[in-house]
Design a protein around this motif. Structure first.
Motif, short mmCIF file in Angstrom:
data_model
loop_
_atom_site.label_atom_id
_atom_site.label_comp_id
_atom_site.label_asym_id
_atom_site.label_seq_id
_atom_site.Cartn_x
_atom_site.Cartn_y
_atom_site.Cartn_z
N VAL A 154 0.86 -1.18 0.00
CA VAL A 154 0.00 0.00 0.00
C VAL A 154 0.89 1.23 0.00
CG1 VAL A 154 -1.75 1.34 1.23
CG2 VAL A 154 -1.89 -1.16 1.22
N LEU A 155 0.66 2.13 -0.93
CA LEU A 155 1.41 3.38 -1.02
C LEU A 155 0.44 4.50 -1.36
CD1 LEU A 155 3.90 5.25 -1.40
CD2 LEU A 155 4.05 4.39 -3.74
N VAL A 156 0.24 5.41 -0.44
CA VAL A 156 -0.66 6.54 -0.66
C VAL A 156 0.07 7.82 -0.29
CG1 VAL A 156 -2.85 7.64 -0.05
CG2 VAL A 156 -2.70 5.14 -0.18
N ARG A 157 0.05 8.76 -1.20
CA ARG A 157 0.63 10.08 -0.95
C ARG A 157 -0.37 11.15 -1.34
NH1 ARG A 157 7.10 10.67 -1.74
NH2 ARG A 157 7.72 8.91 -0.44
N GLY A 158 -0.06 12.40 -1.00
CA GLY A 158 -0.98 13.50 -1.28
C GLY A 158 -0.37 14.52 -2.21
N TYR A 159 -0.07 14.12 -3.43
CA TYR A 159 0.53 15.06 -4.37
C TYR A 159 -0.35 16.30 -4.56
CZ TYR A 159 4.04 11.67 -6.03
OH TYR A 159 5.10 10.80 -6.14
N ARG A 160 -1.66 16.10 -4.57
CA ARG A 160 -2.56 17.22 -4.83
C ARG A 160 -2.57 18.21 -3.66
NH1 ARG A 160 -7.60 15.53 -6.51
NH2 ARG A 160 -8.47 17.48 -5.82
N HIS A 161 -2.14 17.79 -2.48
CA HIS A 161 -2.16 18.65 -1.31
C HIS A 161 -0.79 19.19 -0.96
CE1 HIS A 161 -6.29 17.57 -0.55
NE2 HIS A 161 -5.97 16.29 -0.65
N GLN A 162 0.24 18.72 -1.65
CA GLN A 162 1.58 19.19 -1.36
C GLN A 162 1.96 20.29 -2.34
OE1 GLN A 162 4.30 15.87 -0.90
NE2 GLN A 162 2.69 14.61 0.00
N ASN A 163 3.21 20.69 -2.32
CA ASN A 163 3.62 21.84 -3.13
C ASN A 163 4.01 21.45 -4.54
OD1 ASN A 163 6.04 20.53 -2.70
ND2 ASN A 163 7.18 22.39 -2.23
N PHE A 164 3.66 20.21 -4.97
CA PHE A 164 4.08 19.77 -6.30
C PHE A 164 3.49 20.66 -7.39
CE2 PHE A 164 4.78 15.06 -4.98
CZ PHE A 164 5.69 15.49 -4.05
N ARG A 165 2.28 21.14 -7.14
CA ARG A 165 1.65 21.99 -8.16
C ARG A 165 2.25 23.39 -8.18
NH1 ARG A 165 -4.58 21.84 -7.12
NH2 ARG A 165 -3.92 21.51 -4.97
N GLU A 166 2.97 23.72 -7.11
CA GLU A 166 3.52 25.07 -7.01
C GLU A 166 4.99 25.12 -7.43
OE1 GLU A 166 0.88 26.40 -6.34
OE2 GLU A 166 -0.17 24.91 -5.15
N ASP A 167 5.66 24.00 -7.32
CA ASP A 167 7.10 23.94 -7.55
C ASP A 167 7.38 23.41 -8.95
OD1 ASP A 167 9.80 23.61 -7.55
OD2 ASP A 167 9.88 22.29 -5.79
N PRO A 168 7.98 24.21 -9.83
CA PRO A 168 8.26 23.73 -11.18
C PRO A 168 9.14 22.49 -11.20
CG PRO A 168 8.54 26.10 -11.05
CD PRO A 168 8.34 25.62 -9.65
N GLU A 169 9.97 22.31 -10.15
CA GLU A 169 10.82 21.13 -10.08
C GLU A 169 10.00 19.84 -9.97
OE1 GLU A 169 14.47 20.81 -9.74
OE2 GLU A 169 14.31 22.73 -10.74
N ARG A 170 8.79 19.94 -9.47
CA ARG A 170 7.96 18.76 -9.24
C ARG A 170 6.88 18.58 -10.31
NH1 ARG A 170 10.06 15.04 -6.20
NH2 ARG A 170 7.95 14.18 -6.14
N ARG A 171 6.90 19.38 -11.35
CA ARG A 171 5.90 19.25 -12.41
C ARG A 171 5.93 17.87 -13.04
NH1 ARG A 171 1.28 19.17 -14.69
NH2 ARG A 171 1.26 19.48 -16.94
N PHE A 172 7.10 17.22 -13.04
CA PHE A 172 7.23 15.92 -13.69
C PHE A 172 6.27 14.90 -13.12
CE2 PHE A 172 10.01 15.27 -10.02
CZ PHE A 172 9.69 13.98 -9.63
N ALA A 173 5.84 15.06 -11.85
CA ALA A 173 4.97 14.08 -11.22
C ALA A 173 3.58 14.03 -11.85
CB ALA A 173 4.84 14.39 -9.73
N PHE A 174 3.29 14.99 -12.71
CA PHE A 174 1.98 15.04 -13.38
C PHE A 174 2.10 14.81 -14.88
CE2 PHE A 174 1.76 17.59 -9.55
CZ PHE A 174 0.62 17.11 -8.93
#
Length: 377
Positions: A154-174
């Motif tokens: 089981v692996l659950v994370r909260g990408y939608r609630h973290q700063n991934f949408r705000e940080d260009p470095e994390r855009r790859f996750a989408f």
């Protein structure tokens, strides 16, 4: 050939993951002689070169330098294919960040290129070489839980609630090939295969929930503009291993907190593993007659964040003419399994795996003042 002669190495891609690679590969692993780094953004490679006292280079300078034998590819996942292929064609061995590619066509082409050039291509994650999963391997191989029967992930994370949408470095996750199953689920798939062997078939479902989102940080230049989610982000799967073990898999980036669970059930006991996204962590064993699970002492080295360990292992493989542990076969196999879950849902059928791989050989037990030396076996 000198088994311990350092392998001249350069790193391509100076983004967020490069720091821990350079920290370990420059300062921890004596088998690696890191001489340079490059990035499409010159200011980033300049910063890293100054910090680690290496040479700022371009990709072309790295590929054209005949003394450089090994390239560490820490670019974004969408560039893994191009950088790995060009590096091998330039006569370099490659250790790439996970995963191998973004689709099966790219993955097959990299396998073909590695075979044609005679160069090693190894791929992260290398966390299965850490103290946690190596201890688990020792317990399994020692028969302490009897015959393995089933596993549960089981692996659950909260990408939608973290700063991934705000940080260009994390855009790859989408983006395609960068979703939760490929970004973090690969640690679990690699851990599973390294412990129990190849997967024979998979089935499952994948979803892309809430694909039309908006940037919500007022400081972001894209504030309130649409951000499209271009990869599945909610998965459930079932895996059958070649040894008969059955495994359930739930992976999602749509939760609120980080939740992880990785357990192997045997005929005589239960083994609860550490988070395979880490090198150490608790390994708990419950055998017949035990009132509760017991945390086991770690039997191996590398319990801290030792990313780059796979590159060091590859360097020893180059010097000693042996197979690297983060093998291309295993990287291709786990990538196919992840893609197979997607294919299964699309086709409403079970996906039969086309590839197989051997379990990587375990590391030596014990601790040492120079822990990288245990790789030379």
């Amino acid at each position: 050939m000198d088994s311990f002669k350092p392998v001249k190495t350069a790193l391509i891609g100076c983004g967020m993951i490069s720091d821990i690679y350079l920290e370990n590969c420059v300062r921890q692993f004596n088998i690696l002689d890191v001489v340079g780094c490059s990035d499409l953004k010159a200011e980033r490679s300049r910063e890293k070169a100054e910090k680690y006292h290496i040479r700022q280079m371009t990709n072309e300078e790295i590929w054209n330098d005949r003394e450089i034998e090994l390239v560490i590819n820490t670019t974004y996942h969408q560039s893994h294919f191009e950088v790995s292929k060009k590096s091998m064609l330039a006569g370099k061995h490659v250790h790439s960040e996970k995963m191998l590619a973004i689709d099966m066509e790219q993955a097959k082409e990299l396998v073909k290129t590695a075979a044609g050039t005679g160069k090693y291509l190894t791929v992260a994650p290398d966390t299965f070489l850490g103290a946690g999963l190596q201890t688990a391997r020792k317990i399994l191989d020692g028969g302490l839980i009897g015959k393995p029967l089933a596993a549960d992930i089981v692996l659950v994370r909260g990408y939608r609630h973290q700063n991934f949408r705000e940080d260009p470095e994390r855009r790859f996750a989408f983006l395609p090939g960068g979703g939760i199953l490929f970004d973090v689920g690969c640690y679990y798939l690699t851990g599973l295969v390294s412990l129990l062997g190849s997967i024979s078939r998979v089935s499952g479902f994948s979803q892309t929930r809430d694909p039309h989102r908006r940037y919500m940080n007022p400081k972001n230049p894209q504030y309130r503009k649409e951000m499209l989610v271009e990869t599945p982000n909610n998965f459930v799967g079932a895996l059958e291993l070649q040894n008969g073990v059955l495994c359930s898999l739930l992976v999602s980036s749509e939760g609120i907190n980080v939740t992880h669970h990785f357990t192997i059930y045997g005929s005589d006991g239960t083994l609860t593993l550490n988070d395979p996204n880490t090198f150490g962590g608790p390994i708990c064993l419950q055998c017949k007659g035990d009132g509760e699970a017991r945390e086991m002492p770690l039997t191996h080295a590398f319990k801290d964040n030792m990313r780059g360990l796979g590159a060091a292992d590859l360097a020893y493989a180059i010097r000693n003419g042996r197979d690297p542990r983060c093998s291309l076969d295993m990287a291709y196999h786990t990538f196919e399994a992840a893609m197979g879950i997607c294919f299964s849902g699309e086709s409403n059928g079970v996906y039969a795996m086309q590839s197989t791989c051997a379990r990587p050989s375990p590391l030596e037990m014990g601790y040492t003042e120079y822990p990288e030396m245990v790789l030379d076996i």
